[in-house]
Structures are given as C-alpha cells and as structure tokens.
Design an enzyme around this catalytic site. Structure first.
Site, PDB file in Angstrom:
ATOM      1  NE  ARG A 138      -1.200   8.415  -4.155  1.00 10.00           N
ATOM      2  CZ  ARG A 138      -0.891   9.522  -3.487  1.00 10.00           C
ATOM      3  NH1 ARG A 138      -1.604   9.906  -2.457  1.00 10.00           N
ATOM      4  NH2 ARG A 138       0.107  10.249  -3.884  1.00 10.00           N
ATOM      5  NE  ARG A 157       5.466  12.365  -6.081  1.00  8.64           N
ATOM      6  CZ  ARG A 157       5.761  13.595  -5.661  1.00  8.64           C
ATOM      7  NH1 ARG A 157       6.952  14.123  -5.911  1.00  8.64           N
ATOM      8  NH2 ARG A 157       4.880  14.284  -4.978  1.00  8.64           N
ATOM      9  CE  LYS A 202      -3.000  15.080  -3.581  1.00 10.24           C
ATOM     10  NZ  LYS A 202      -2.027  15.401  -4.668  1.00 10.24           N
ATOM     11  NE  ARG A 214       5.920  19.386  -2.277  1.00  6.84           N
ATOM     12  CZ  ARG A 214       4.966  18.503  -2.542  1.00  6.84           C
ATOM     13  NH1 ARG A 214       3.718  18.761  -2.180  1.00  6.84           N
ATOM     14  NH2 ARG A 214       5.237  17.393  -3.178  1.00  6.84           N
ATOM     15  NE  ARG A 235       6.641  14.880  -0.599  1.00  6.65           N
ATOM     16  CZ  ARG A 235       5.386  14.754  -1.011  1.00  6.65           C
ATOM     17  NH1 ARG A 235       4.461  15.613  -0.601  1.00  6.65           N
ATOM     18  NH2 ARG A 235       5.035  13.796  -1.828  1.00  6.65           N
TER      19      ARG A 235
END
Ligand code: AP5
Ligand code: ZN
Length: 218
Positions: A92, A175, A13, A131, A164
């Site tokens: 969400r 998650r 996203k 990431r 993160r």
C-alpha cells in the site's frame, strides 16, 4: 501465479479474492484481515496494540510499513503460499512494494500481475456503510448488493454478522485520502514494469469476476 489486488476501500478486493483463490488454488493474504484478527486474538500487546487500534478503527490511517512487511514476510513462508498468492491490501506504499520485490527476489520470484480495481470515489460510501462481515471466515455481505439469507446472520454458520469499526462515512474519508496519497503511487510503480491490468470495479460483482478471469487467462 503471484497476484496483487489494489483498489480503494470498498472496491471489491475482498469480494473477488475468494473466487480467484478457488479458481487458481492460491493463498489469500489480506493484511487488513490479518491485522483485525491479530487485534481480536490480542497477539499485539500493550501500548502498540492500543495505538494501532485507535489509528485503524478511528482514523483510517495506515499502520507502519515495518509491521505489515513483517506480517507478509512471515505469512509467505507458509507451504500453501509457495506456488502462488493473492495479496489483498498489500503493498500500500512504494516502500512496501520495494520490500516485497526484495523478498521475492531472494526466492527467485516476482509479481506476475497487479489487478487495479478502478472505481469512482462517489460509489464507495454506499458500499462501505452497507457492508456486514462474518469475522471468523471473512465472508462479506452487503445489505443491498449481497444480502445474507437472514439479516445479520452468516449463511453458512448461522453466527452473527458485524460491521467494521472503520466502515463509517467519516473514517472512509481518511481511508480514501490515504489511498490517493500513499497507495496510488504503487500503481505507477507497477505500471512502469508493465504488469498492471485495469478492472472496471463499479460493475456488478459477477461482471468484475469475468473481467478478472479474462485478465488471468490471457
Ligand atoms: P483493509 O481491510 O485492507 O481495508 P481497505 O483497503 O479499506 O479495503 P476494504 O476491505 O474496505 O475493501 P474491499 O475492496 O476488500 O471491499 P469488499 O470486497 O469487502 O485495511 C484496513 C486497515 O488496515 C487500513 O485502513 C490500514 O489501517 C490497515 N492496513 C491494512 N493493510 C495495510 C498495509 N499494507 N499497510 C498499512 N496499513 C494497512 O466490498 C465492500 C462492500 O461492497 C461489501 O459489502 C461487498 O459486498 C460490496 N461489493 C463488493 N463488490 C461489489 C460490486 N461489484 N458491486 C456492488 N457491491 C459490491
Ligand atoms: Zn477487504
């Protein structure tokens, strides 16, 4: 255009948003990025901050509907968001989707399209653990799939990249659980309205961009 991007953590996203944003001059509202920025700037104070921080960073649970709805309501008043927007990471929950409909109805507007970043859970761990982000711009890299020119350094500013806190295999599990339980029903909510477009998000980034462009030009 008023667009919503829905997909599990690591589905792409945040990678596709800046491209869509530039192509269509839309404002990009990413609730996760906004929450992280608020924590960094300590806009949320005291106990509330601590509780939220622990939840997001350590457990990968969702923060309250009221908090994010408030953030989005405020952000959508910006002049740059009047013509259209990309919501990344919001709504969400079905409650958030209903609240958004209400907000838009008051402005005589509605959601045009929901892009569903469909992808197998098994692919996501490698994406998440590899990431690296540039916190102030939100630019995203990946050690294998989108490496920076110099490891650990932002291509544009030369500033250091960070990982993160919630980008670990263990937190990813919670998650994903939150995604399947609370966010997948949102896809059903918009399917009933006939505005969901399914993307094959496991494809390479450029191919996903082509799919997005096809959907948006149709
Ligand atoms: P948020 O920041 O929204 O995190 P998320 O939904 O888990 O999504 P990610 O940012 O992890 O994934 P992405 O799809 O953007 O992936 P990206 O493009 O970076 O939310 C964080 C937390 O905030 C939540 O857990 C919750 O606590 C709270 N929160 C936020 N919104 C909320 C709400 N509405 N209600 C309640 N709580 C809320 O890609 C990932 C990596 O893969 C990158 O390294 C990238 O380079 C790479 N990559 C991307 N696309 C590809 C591709 N096609 N092929 C190969 N690699 C790729
Ligand atoms: Zn993101």
């Amino acid at each position: 255009k008023r667009l919503i991007l829905i997909g599990p953590p690591g589905s792409g996203k945040g990678t596709q948003s800046p491209i869509i944003k530039d192509d269509y001059c839309l404002c990009h509202l990413a609730t996760g990025d906004m929450l992280r920025a608020a924590f960094l700037q300590r806009l949320l104070s005291g106990l509330k901050l601590k509780r939220l921080w622990i939840r997001i960073a350590d457990m990968g649970e969702l923060v309250s509907d009221d908090l994010v709805v408030g953030i989005i309501d405020e952000a959508m008043k910006k002049p740059s968001c009047q013509k259209g927007f990309i919501l990344d990471g919001f709504p969400r929950t079905v409650v958030q989707a209903e609240k958004l409909d209400e907000m838009l109805k008051n402005q005589g507007a509605k959601v045009d399209k929901v892009l569903n970043f469909a992808i197998d859970d098994a692919i996501l761990e490698e994406r998440i653990t590899g990431r690296w982000i540039h916190p102030s711009s939100g630019r995203t890299y990946h050690t294998k799939f989108a490496p920076p020119k110099t490891p650990g350094v932002d291509d544009v500013t030369g500033e250091p990249l960070i990982q993160r806190k919630d980008d670990t295999a263990a937190v990813l599990k919670s998650r994903l659980e939150a995604f399947h339980k609370q966010t997948e029903p949102v896809i059903g909510y918009y399917s009933q309205k006939g505005i969901v477009a399914n993307l094959q998000a496991e494809k390479p980034p450029k191919e996903v961009t082509v799919e997005v462009q096809k959907v948006l030009s149709s």
